[in-house]
Design an enzyme around this catalytic site. Structure first.
Site, PDB file in Angstrom:
ATOM      1  N   HIS A 240       0.779  -1.249   0.000  1.00 18.94           N
ATOM      2  CA  HIS A 240       0.000   0.000   0.000  1.00 18.94           C
ATOM      3  C   HIS A 240       0.810   1.299   0.000  1.00 18.94           C
ATOM      4  O   HIS A 240       0.729   2.103  -0.923  1.00 18.94           O
ATOM      5  CB  HIS A 240      -0.917   0.029   1.227  1.00 18.94           C
ATOM      6  CG  HIS A 240      -1.809  -1.160   1.351  1.00 18.94           C
ATOM      7  ND1 HIS A 240      -2.922  -1.336   0.583  1.00 18.94           N
ATOM      8  CD2 HIS A 240      -1.735  -2.249   2.156  1.00 18.94           C
ATOM      9  CE1 HIS A 240      -3.521  -2.465   0.898  1.00 18.94           C
ATOM     10  NE2 HIS A 240      -2.826  -3.047   1.855  1.00 18.94           N
TER      11      HIS A 240
HETATM   12  C1  BDR Z   1      -2.807   0.817   5.433  1.00 19.65           C
HETATM   13  O1  BDR Z   1      -3.014   0.352   6.758  1.00 19.65           O
HETATM   14  C2  BDR Z   1      -1.795  -0.058   7.327  1.00 19.65           C
HETATM   15  O2  BDR Z   1      -1.948  -1.313   7.888  1.00 19.65           O
HETATM   16  C3  BDR Z   1      -0.755  -0.028   6.235  1.00 19.65           C
HETATM   17  O3  BDR Z   1       0.504   0.392   6.739  1.00 19.65           O
HETATM   18  C4  BDR Z   1      -1.305   0.960   5.241  1.00 19.65           C
HETATM   19  O4  BDR Z   1      -0.912   2.277   5.560  1.00 19.65           O
HETATM   20  C5  BDR Z   1      -3.486  -0.097   4.463  1.00 19.65           C
HETATM   21  O5  BDR Z   1      -4.871  -0.094   4.665  1.00 19.65           O
END
Ligand code: BDR
Ligand code: CA
Length: 311
Positions: A240
């Site tokens: 992500h």
């Molecule tokens: C986001 O949530 C966190 O767990 C990850 O680092 C990312 O920023 C994804 O939904």
């Protein structure tokens, strides 16, 4: 180079985003600011120091910020990232301590002192620090060049609840402050991040670089990749937060559209949802550049190249 501040809650994917940026000469990382999110603030702050150290960049200052969201209680995600937030790797002990100043004060002071439109703020976790800074000193708003965030999603639904993505769901009120502020916002939500999935083959190429940064990044990715087997059909996984860095470096790799986006705050079922007016049915101001499909081959080729610049 483009001056950026990375606000983060590391997180293995945050680490990829930070390392990708530190390996890229087009970006000047002014500081890392940390927030409670994936794990509590003490851990995200320590992780940020260790990531900078791994990259040989203990000169990048780390400021700890808010330990909890504005209104809600903090919800963490050890079930994804492990108890440390960045399980799976062994990182060097930080040489430098955290800065004394609070991250919110750092954001306000730095943005007020810089020329208008100079600094881009990237948020990779709950948006508490930036939201708080905007509430405390609204004159920072027109001074920010752009906010680029990982968070939200609309077409894919949510990953924390059926409606909401984790970062926005943890602190929807802070997100609402930022989205409503008038600042140019670019959103890499899960509609975008799900289209660039990291494969075991790519991780082999990363590992083959043979540097400590590459090997430990591959190790943390192997831990992080275990989560989501119920959801993703293959061994490939989204990474992500790295999509934010990719966008800063190569926006042409992303499909994008200006839309009105609001943050749902009222309903217990859908709180934290990013409501994207894709067809402009409300006629409201298009406050957000919504990122969708990524050219994944281009993205991973670029990230691999930039890891090659790290020790
Ligand atoms: C986001 O949530 C966190 O767990 C990850 O680092 C990312 O920023 C994804 O939904
Ligand atoms: Ca994150």
């Amino acid at each position: 180079p483009r001056k950026i501040i990375i606000d983060t809650d590391p997180g293995q994917d945050d680490a990829f985003a930070i390392l990708f940026a530190l390996g890229s000469p087009e970006l000047e990382v002014l500081a890392l600011t940390t927030v409670g999110g994936n794990v509590p603030l003490a851990l995200t702050s320590r992780n940020a120091l260790q990531i900078a150290e791994l990259a040989g960049r203990s000169d990048v200052p780390v400021y700890a910020g808010c330990s909890r969201p504005m209104v809600k209680a903090l919800k963490t995600a050890e079930y994804v990232h492990g108890p440390t937030g960045i399980d799976g790797c062994v990182l060097p002990e930080p040489e430098k301590p955290l800065q004394d100043k609070h991250a919110v004060n750092f954001l306000v002071d730095t943005l007020m002192a810089a020329p208008e439109g100079e600094i881009t703020v990237c948020t990779l976790g709950p948006m508490t620090n930036l939201g708080m800074a905007m509430v405390m000193e609204p004159r920072i708003i027109p001074r920010i060049r752009e906010v680029v965030l990982m968070g939200g999603g609309f077409f894919e639904g949510g990953n924390a609840t059926p409606a909401a993505e984790f970062n926005i769901w943890v602190d929807p009120h802070a997100a609402a402050v930022v989205f409503d502020s008038g600042v140019p916002v670019t959103m890499a939500g899960i509609d975008c991040t799900y289209t660039a999935q990291m494969t075991p083959e790519w991780l082999q190429q990363l590992r083959a670089l043979g540097t400590r940064s590459a090997i430990e990044a591959a190790n943390m990715a192997d831990f992080y990749r275990q989560y989501g087997s119920h959801k993703f059909p293959t061994e490939a996984r989204p990474i992500h937060d790295a999509c934010v860095t990719g966008y800063l470096l190569a926006p042409h790799l992303y499909e994008q559209k200006q839309c009105n986006v609001t943050i749902e705050l009222m309903s217990p079922e859908t709180i934290g949802m990013t409501v994207v007016d894709w067809w402009h049915v409300t006629g409201r101001r298009k406050n957000c550049n919504v990122l969708r499909r990524i050219d994944a081959d281009g993205f991973f080729a670029l990230m691999l190249e930039r890891f090659g610049n790290l020790p």
